[in-house]
Design a protein around this motif. Structure first.
Motif, PDB file in Angstrom:
ATOM      1  N   HIS A 255      63.499  49.738  46.297  1.00 23.49           N
ATOM      2  CA  HIS A 255      63.827  49.010  47.525  1.00 23.49           C
ATOM      3  C   HIS A 255      64.589  47.719  47.209  1.00 23.49           C
ATOM      4  O   HIS A 255      65.599  47.399  47.840  1.00 23.49           O
TER       5      HIS A 255
ATOM      6  N   ARG B 269      68.383  46.550  48.154  1.00 25.44           N
ATOM      7  CA  ARG B 269      68.622  45.298  48.870  1.00 25.44           C
ATOM      8  C   ARG B 269      69.601  44.418  48.098  1.00 25.44           C
ATOM      9  O   ARG B 269      70.416  43.707  48.685  1.00 25.44           O
TER      10      ARG B 269
ATOM     11  N   GLU C 176      65.616  48.197  58.073  1.00 24.13           N
ATOM     12  CA  GLU C 176      65.105  46.871  57.722  1.00 24.13           C
ATOM     13  C   GLU C 176      66.142  45.998  57.044  1.00 24.13           C
ATOM     14  O   GLU C 176      66.212  44.788  57.304  1.00 24.13           O
ATOM     15  N   ASP C 177      66.952  46.578  56.153  1.00 26.26           N
ATOM     16  CA  ASP C 177      67.820  45.765  55.312  1.00 26.26           C
ATOM     17  C   ASP C 177      69.315  45.970  55.546  1.00 26.26           C
ATOM     18  O   ASP C 177      70.124  45.287  54.921  1.00 26.26           O
TER      19      ASP C 177
ATOM     20  N   GLY D 155      70.502  47.656  58.999  1.00 25.13           N
ATOM     21  CA  GLY D 155      70.562  47.497  60.444  1.00 25.13           C
ATOM     22  C   GLY D 155      71.950  47.701  61.007  1.00 25.13           C
ATOM     23  O   GLY D 155      72.672  48.639  60.634  1.00 25.13           O
TER      24      GLY D 155
ATOM     25  N   LYS E 163      74.596  44.295  53.952  1.00 19.88           N
ATOM     26  CA  LYS E 163      73.171  44.118  54.214  1.00 19.88           C
ATOM     27  C   LYS E 163      72.921  43.110  55.339  1.00 19.88           C
ATOM     28  O   LYS E 163      73.619  42.114  55.474  1.00 19.88           O
ATOM     29  N   SER E 164      71.899  43.391  56.132  1.00 21.85           N
ATOM     30  CA  SER E 164      71.444  42.465  57.166  1.00 21.85           C
ATOM     31  C   SER E 164      69.998  42.788  57.510  1.00 21.85           C
ATOM     32  O   SER E 164      69.661  43.953  57.716  1.00 21.85           O
ATOM     33  N   ASN E 165      69.171  41.767  57.570  1.00 21.78           N
ATOM     34  CA  ASN E 165      67.796  41.947  58.048  1.00 21.78           C
ATOM     35  C   ASN E 165      67.636  41.342  59.437  1.00 21.78           C
ATOM     36  O   ASN E 165      66.520  41.036  59.866  1.00 21.78           O
TER      37      ASN E 165
ATOM     38  N   TYR F 274      65.418  43.389  61.690  1.00 23.34           N
ATOM     39  CA  TYR F 274      64.024  43.273  61.251  1.00 23.34           C
ATOM     40  C   TYR F 274      63.424  41.955  61.719  1.00 23.34           C
ATOM     41  O   TYR F 274      62.315  41.913  62.259  1.00 23.34           O
ATOM     42  N   LYS F 275      64.153  40.852  61.532  1.00 19.22           N
ATOM     43  CA  LYS F 275      63.670  39.544  61.975  1.00 19.22           C
ATOM     44  C   LYS F 275      63.571  39.484  63.494  1.00 19.22           C
ATOM     45  O   LYS F 275      62.645  38.875  64.041  1.00 19.22           O
TER      46      LYS F 275
END
Length: 434
Positions: A258, A262, A296-297, A299, A340-342, A345-346
């Motif tokens: 994971h 990421r 999650e990572d 999106g 990547k983008s969280n 998730y946030k």
């Protein structure tokens, strides 16, 4: 009172000539234990205890074949303790009670006992609690050995009374030292060329006992000449990687996969994926983790990542193994190389918290459903602005409960597709301000 397991305060007799090679090569002193200098050296925890002549209860945690049993026996000799050994696999409550009684009897005569418990994590919680009074009153000095993470497998009460010492898997230099000792003991070299010797060391995967067992097999069979790596591979079975799907190795590798994804390292991600699948991990478990990662990572930075992962799941269901594993590889590489983008998730965490905190606030009347005449008469749906009829398809109406100030949960990044989303949100925000 007769000892159940034998009173072995003096050094044990040398193993017979027909004993396994690993037993014949057990070191006679802590200084000769290989690969654990961080513990047994002068500055290590064990080295300091021996120098002080005082040993506290400890838990030795490390992979198989790294010297846990050897260290326990040598510790007893080094500090002058009587030594008893139990295995949690073969022992029960009666064995423990008898060992404690013997230790107490010897304690009255001024002789303390080191109780070594191999595979201590296999004792259940109640059995582990049984050690506590005898550790606390000094009846025994407990040395437990485990291959499993003590945080998960041992009682907190027991852990609080013992120091956890971590043994490292044996590196190539330590393993080569063991081979040199075996050759010296048997007074002949292994029938291997340099490359095959390196391959034998690598095949041990840090396990000294396994390495010596393999070496003993090579010594015991008459081999003409020397073997190259191909000949060695044909002669010896390949070691299966240590991997229990419900234990720490499983969680360590999925964490490594994971975090490599990421960190946008496709090479490392593919390595950990291979480690899991070649060790027998269930492919659908890996696919579930990839689907989770895509949301999650990644999106909305790349909405196709989730599509790719679900397509890989369908492809694996359709093709099975091993053909379907290529689809898993494709999804893994797509996720590793995607922006990547969280933010999603946030946004979920923030929105869930707000929903819990605000309870059952009513949405504003203009966006309430009004299927009946009564509901219309009391104002449900009144003043609703149909966005498709507005200029640019955007009305700028308020959709929040009257008791709430509008909140911002989702903040897109400037990466990938989310950069366009950020521009669109900014455009809408500017029109709302008008």
């Amino acid at each position: 009172m007769a000892d159940l397991f034998g009173d072995v305060a003096p050094p044990p007799p040398a193993p017979p000539a027909d004993a396994p090679l690993a037993d014949r090569l057990r070191p006679p002193a802590l200084a000769e234990v290989v690969g654990q200098d961080h513990l047994t050296g002068p500055e290590g925890a064990i080295g300091r205890m021996v120098a002080a002549g005082k040993l506290s209860s400890i838990i030795l945690w490390g992979p198989p074949g790294t010297g846990k049993t050897t260290i326990a026996r040598l510790l007893a000799d080094a500090v002058g303790l009587r030594y008893i050994q139990l295995s949690a696999v073969f022992s029960g409550v009666a064995d423990l009670k008898k060992a404690f009684a013997e230790a107490r009897e010897h304690g009255r005569a001024g002789r303390r006992t080191l109780l070594f418990v191999d595979e201590i994590h296999r004792f259940n919680r109640a059995q582990q609690d049984g050690f506590l009074p005898y550790v606390e009153d000094g009846t025994i000095t407990l040395v437990g050995a485990t291959t499993e993470n003590p945080s998960f497998e041992l009682n907190a009460a027991l852990l609080s009374r013992a120091q956890v010492l971590i043994l490292q898997r044996l590196d190539a230099a330590a393993l080569d030292t063991l081979l040199a000792r075996a050759e010296a003991l048997l007074d002949r070299p292994l029938p291997l060329d340099a490359a095959a010797r390196a391959a034998l060391v690598a095949s041990a995967d840090g396990d000294g006992r396994f390495l010596l067992n393999q070496a003993e097999t090579l010594f015991s069979v008459g081999i003409d000449g020397t073997l190259d790596p191909a000949g060695l591979s044909a002669f010896l079975q390949r070691r299966v990687a240590v991997y229990d799907k419900d234990r720490e190795g499983h969680y360590n590798l999925i964490s490594a996969l994971h975090k490599s994804l990421r960190g946008s390292d496709p090479q490392a991600a593919l390595y950990y994926l291979a480690r899991m699948l070649t060790a027998g991990e269930e492919p659908l478990y890996v696919l579930r983790r990839l689907v989770r990662f895509a949301s999650e990572d990644i999106g909305l930075a790349d909405p196709q990542a989730l599509v790719q992962c679900l397509a890989a799941k369908d492809a694996y269901d359709f093709l099975g193994s091993p053909e379907g594993e290529l689809a898993i590889v494709q999804a893994c590489l797509y996720c590793a190389t995607a922006p990547k983008s969280n933010a999603a998730y946030k946004a979920q965490k923030a929105a869930w918290k707000s929903a819990r905190d605000t309870g059952s606030l009513m949405p504003p009347p203009n966006i309430l459903n009004a299927p009946t005449r009564l509901m219309k008469e009391i104002g449900y749906g009144k003043g609703y602005a149909y966005d498709h009829d507005a200029e640019d398809g955007f009305s700028g109406a308020n959709y929040w409960p009257a008791e709430m100030t509008p909140e911002r949960f989702y903040t897109p990044t400037e990466r990938g597709h989310e950069k366009r989303i950020a521009e669109r949100l900014a455009w809408w925000d500017e029109r709302r301000q008008r």
